[in-house]
Design an enzyme around this catalytic site. Structure first.
Site, PDB file in Angstrom:
ATOM      1  N   MET A  19     123.715  38.966 101.414  1.00 28.09           N
ATOM      2  CA  MET A  19     123.137  37.664 101.736  1.00 28.09           C
ATOM      3  C   MET A  19     121.630  37.805 101.801  1.00 28.09           C
ATOM      4  O   MET A  19     121.102  38.639 102.542  1.00 28.09           O
ATOM      5  CB  MET A  19     123.692  37.144 103.068  1.00 28.09           C
ATOM      6  CG  MET A  19     125.158  36.736 102.999  1.00 28.09           C
ATOM      7  SD  MET A  19     125.823  36.155 104.586  1.00 28.09           S
ATOM      8  CE  MET A  19     126.184  37.732 105.392  1.00 28.09           C
ATOM      9  N   CYS A 103     125.696  33.772  91.826  1.00 26.86           N
ATOM     10  CA  CYS A 103     124.675  33.039  92.572  1.00 26.86           C
ATOM     11  C   CYS A 103     124.548  31.612  92.033  1.00 26.86           C
ATOM     12  O   CYS A 103     124.381  31.416  90.825  1.00 26.86           O
ATOM     13  CB  CYS A 103     123.335  33.750  92.476  1.00 26.86           C
ATOM     14  SG  CYS A 103     122.017  32.932  93.403  1.00 26.86           S
TER      15      CYS A 103
END
Length: 371
Positions: A19, A103
């Site tokens: 993250m 992503c």
């Protein structure tokens, strides 16, 4: 239950998701102290690594006690990705490389990267092959989304390619890029991927807020392990609960506010050790709200804690709180971190016109510098 990712044994079969701005060495250590098994770094840019960017080098810091050095890498150009993996293997001694093909961020997809890249299967294969060849014995895994949107599902074809090319595992965040982090993860898609990809582990990601969610996901989909992202923000003890659940033990009750405060202080201290007091406390500010989600601490108290510049200020801000306050049950499943979406996916001009085009978009790896 042991998950095998190449030569790595992951027990329990739980992976900390990479993250951005979160999974630095300090946060990985906090999670590891609660029992996290395989902890992946923040995503780094292949081009920035190859060019020796200083910020990227700092992102590649590992604790001396980290059992595996695990890095997520982003890139669109096969040559650049291959060279970056060589550097990770020879200079940084990594034990695991995860390639980001999931992503959903607009700044990534508009350059053909992340969740946009699997739309071009020949380019996807070339990037993956370059990474695996460069990695040698180091396992390379793949992170996917279902696709860019409901009309462009790519996860099954990408899973097959990953298996064919010798990836060590494939993980699916069961949302489309268009969804971002909205709606509900479609666990049925994880089951589809597991039925399609049979010789390497398939990991499931999405909407695991409690340990029982992981057990339900694995039972429902047949997946071999789980990837934990937003569920552990402000709740690193989720990994302790997961270890208990996979061992057949009932998870312990969540900590009271005193236990939460102790976790906050430990996390902030590790950040200060890593980055210095000012930078470490500034980094910790975003975690304050996640840790205190659901607790009645007051808006002014939250505001003050969100402006700390030293551990002393953190201690002073936390001191008046009632350490005996129980953890609010409703806070367990409250979303922390990203919640935006849905949003139309931005793609390079003409990206859907020729899906067999194996050329990376011009300037794709110059997206950002420093990770």
């Amino acid at each position: 239950m042991v998950l095998k990712i190449g030569p790595l044994e992951v027990d329990p079969p739980v992976v900390l998701a990479p993250m951005a701005g979160v999974t630095n060495a300090a946060f990985r250590r906090v999670c590891r102290e609660y029992g996290a098994s395989l902890n992946v770094s923040e995503m780094i840019m292949a081009r920035a690594l190859v060019e020796g960017n200083g910020r990227t080098a700092r992102m590649l810091s590992f604790g001396v006690d980290e059992p595996q050095r695990s890095v997520q890498l982003y890139g669109v150009d096969p040559g650049v990705v291959g060279r970056a993996v060589e550097i990770l293997a020879t200079t940084h001694g990594v034990d695991h490389v995860d390639l980001n093909f999931g992503c959903p961020a607009g700044k990534v997809t508009r350059k053909g990267g992340g969740a946009a890249l699997p739309l071009h299967p020949r380019l996807f294969r070339a990037v993956l092959r370059a990474a695996i060849v460069a990695a040698g014995a180091i396992p390379v895994t793949v992170k996917l989304r279902i696709g860019t949107d409901d009309n462009h599902a790519t996860f099954l074809d990408s899973g097959r390619i990953a298996e064919d090319e010798g990836a060590a595992a494939v993980a699916l965040h069961a949302r489309t890029a268009e969804q971002l982090y909205s709606g509900t993860a479609d666990w049925a898609k994880i089951a589809e991927l597991k039925a399609c990809v049979t010789t390497i582990p398939v990991l499931g990601n999405g909407d695991i807020w409690e340990a029982d969610d992981a057990l339900r996901m694995m039972a429902a989909t047949g997946c071999d392990g789980v990837v934990i992202g937003r569920g552990c923000l402000g709740r690193p003890w989720l990994f302790r609960d997961l270890a208990d659940a996979f061992a057949g033990r009932a998870p312990a009750p969540p900590p009271d506010l005193g236990g939460v405060i102790d976790a906050m202080r430990r996390h902030a201290s590790l950040l200060c050790d890593a980055f210095g007091q000012d930078a470490g406390c500034r980094d910790f500010r975003k975690h304050v709200g996640w840790y205190l989600t659901g607790f009645a601490v007051g808006g002014e108290r939250r505001r003050l804690l969100g402006q700390i510049s030293s551990l002393a200020e953190l201690d002073a801000g936390l001191a008046p709180l009632d350490r005996a306050a129980p953890f609010p049950p409703e806070a367990i499943r409250m979303v922390r971190g990203h919640s935006q979406g849905p949003r139309r996916v931005t793609l390079p001009a003409g990206w859907l016109d020729d899906l067999d085009d194996a050329r990376p978009p011009l300037g794709a790896d110059l997206l950002v510098s420093g990770g």
